[in-house]
Design a protein around this motif. Structure first.
Motif, short mmCIF file in Angstrom:
data_model
loop_
_atom_site.label_atom_id
_atom_site.label_comp_id
_atom_site.label_asym_id
_atom_site.label_seq_id
_atom_site.Cartn_x
_atom_site.Cartn_y
_atom_site.Cartn_z
N UNK A 38 0.83 -1.21 0.00
CA UNK A 38 0.00 0.00 0.00
C UNK A 38 0.86 1.26 0.00
N UNK A 39 2.01 1.17 0.69
CA UNK A 39 2.89 2.33 0.82
C UNK A 39 3.95 2.36 -0.29
N UNK B 35 -0.23 -1.97 -10.96
CA UNK B 35 0.88 -1.83 -10.01
C UNK B 35 0.50 -0.86 -8.91
N UNK B 36 0.83 -1.19 -7.64
CA UNK B 36 0.48 -0.25 -6.59
C UNK B 36 1.22 1.05 -6.76
N UNK B 37 0.51 2.16 -6.62
CA UNK B 37 1.16 3.45 -6.81
C UNK B 37 1.73 3.93 -5.48
N UNK B 38 2.76 4.74 -5.57
CA UNK B 38 3.41 5.30 -4.39
C UNK B 38 2.47 6.31 -3.74
N UNK B 39 2.48 6.34 -2.42
CA UNK B 39 1.67 7.32 -1.71
C UNK B 39 2.25 8.72 -1.97
N UNK B 74 7.98 3.18 10.15
CA UNK B 74 9.23 2.72 9.53
C UNK B 74 9.11 1.27 9.07
N UNK B 75 9.49 1.02 7.85
CA UNK B 75 9.57 -0.35 7.32
C UNK B 75 11.04 -0.76 7.29
N UNK B 76 11.30 -2.05 7.45
CA UNK B 76 12.68 -2.54 7.37
C UNK B 76 12.64 -3.97 6.85
#
Lengths: 131, 83
Positions: A38-39, B35-39, B74-76
């Motif tokens: 989603x992000x 395709x998922x779009x960027x926020x 935060x993603x990692x």
């Protein structure tokens, strides 16, 4: 990507040893990558999430983000600086802006007709860099 | 033969067999998933609910619970990597 159980192991066996206490924030599990997708930070090719970092304001709007590939770590001080800058701008209700290199205590700018073409009088290039 | 790889924060690419290719169907005739779009900055952060661990507890949490507060999300790539 990991389960909450692995999160606990990481907290208990490594992270808590770095700071002598439990991690003070929640560690979320996104095992199927659906949140990352989603992000826009999920890497389909390697099946992992990249180092995406999003600043979300009290209204739930994204104010800033940064995405790095896995081998390079983030600059936490820079993230905190950005949050402080966004908080200042929000508190001023848009009457103040933080120029390049702004740090807490440094001068802000007050956007308006008088500032157009006059930024050079109130802001020096040296302020864009760390002291 | 299983292929050895050096453990690190980057996992080797997952090789996925495209079922369409395997079945010999031309990709052009099949509508691909968007395709998922960027926020975007200044736009609402997509809400989600997820299981989480913190302070000795397993919990379910939603982004919408944090309305009224500043949130750093935060993603990692994985646990036991650096952040």
């Amino acid at each position: 990507m990991d389960s909450v159980f692995v999160h606990k192991m990481w907290n208990d066996h490594e992270l808590s040893k770095m700071i002598n206490q439990d991690i003070p924030f929640l560690m979320l599990s996104d095992q199927d990558g659906s949140i990352g997708k989603m992000y826009g930070i999920y890497d389909e090719d390697s099946g992992v999430e990249t180092r995406g970092r999003f600043i979300i304001d009290p209204d739930g709007n994204i104010q800033g983000f940064e995405v790095l590939t896995p081998p390079v770590g983030r600059n936490v001080s820079e993230t905190i600086r950005q949050i402080k800058a966004f908080q200042l701008v929000r508190e001023s209700q848009g009457t103040e802006a933080t120029p390049s290199g702004w740090q807490p205590g440094k001068q802000t700018l007050k956007p308006g007709p008088d500032l157009v073409g006059n930024v050079w009088k109130v802001w020096k290039v040296s302020e864009a860099f760390n002291d | 033969m299983p292929e050895e790889f050096k453990p690190g924060c980057q996992r080797p690419p997952v090789k996925k067999i495209d079922p369409e290719t395997a079945a010999g169907i031309s990709n052009e005739s099949v509508l691909k998933e968007a395709k998922p779009s960027m926020v975007k900055v200044g736009k609402p952060a997509p809400d989600f609910t997820a299981a989480a661990y913190g302070q000795g507890k397993f919990v379910n949490t939603s982004l919408s619970e944090y309305k009224g507060k500043w949130v750093l999300l935060c993603f990692y790539p994985g646990d036991f990597t650096f952040v």
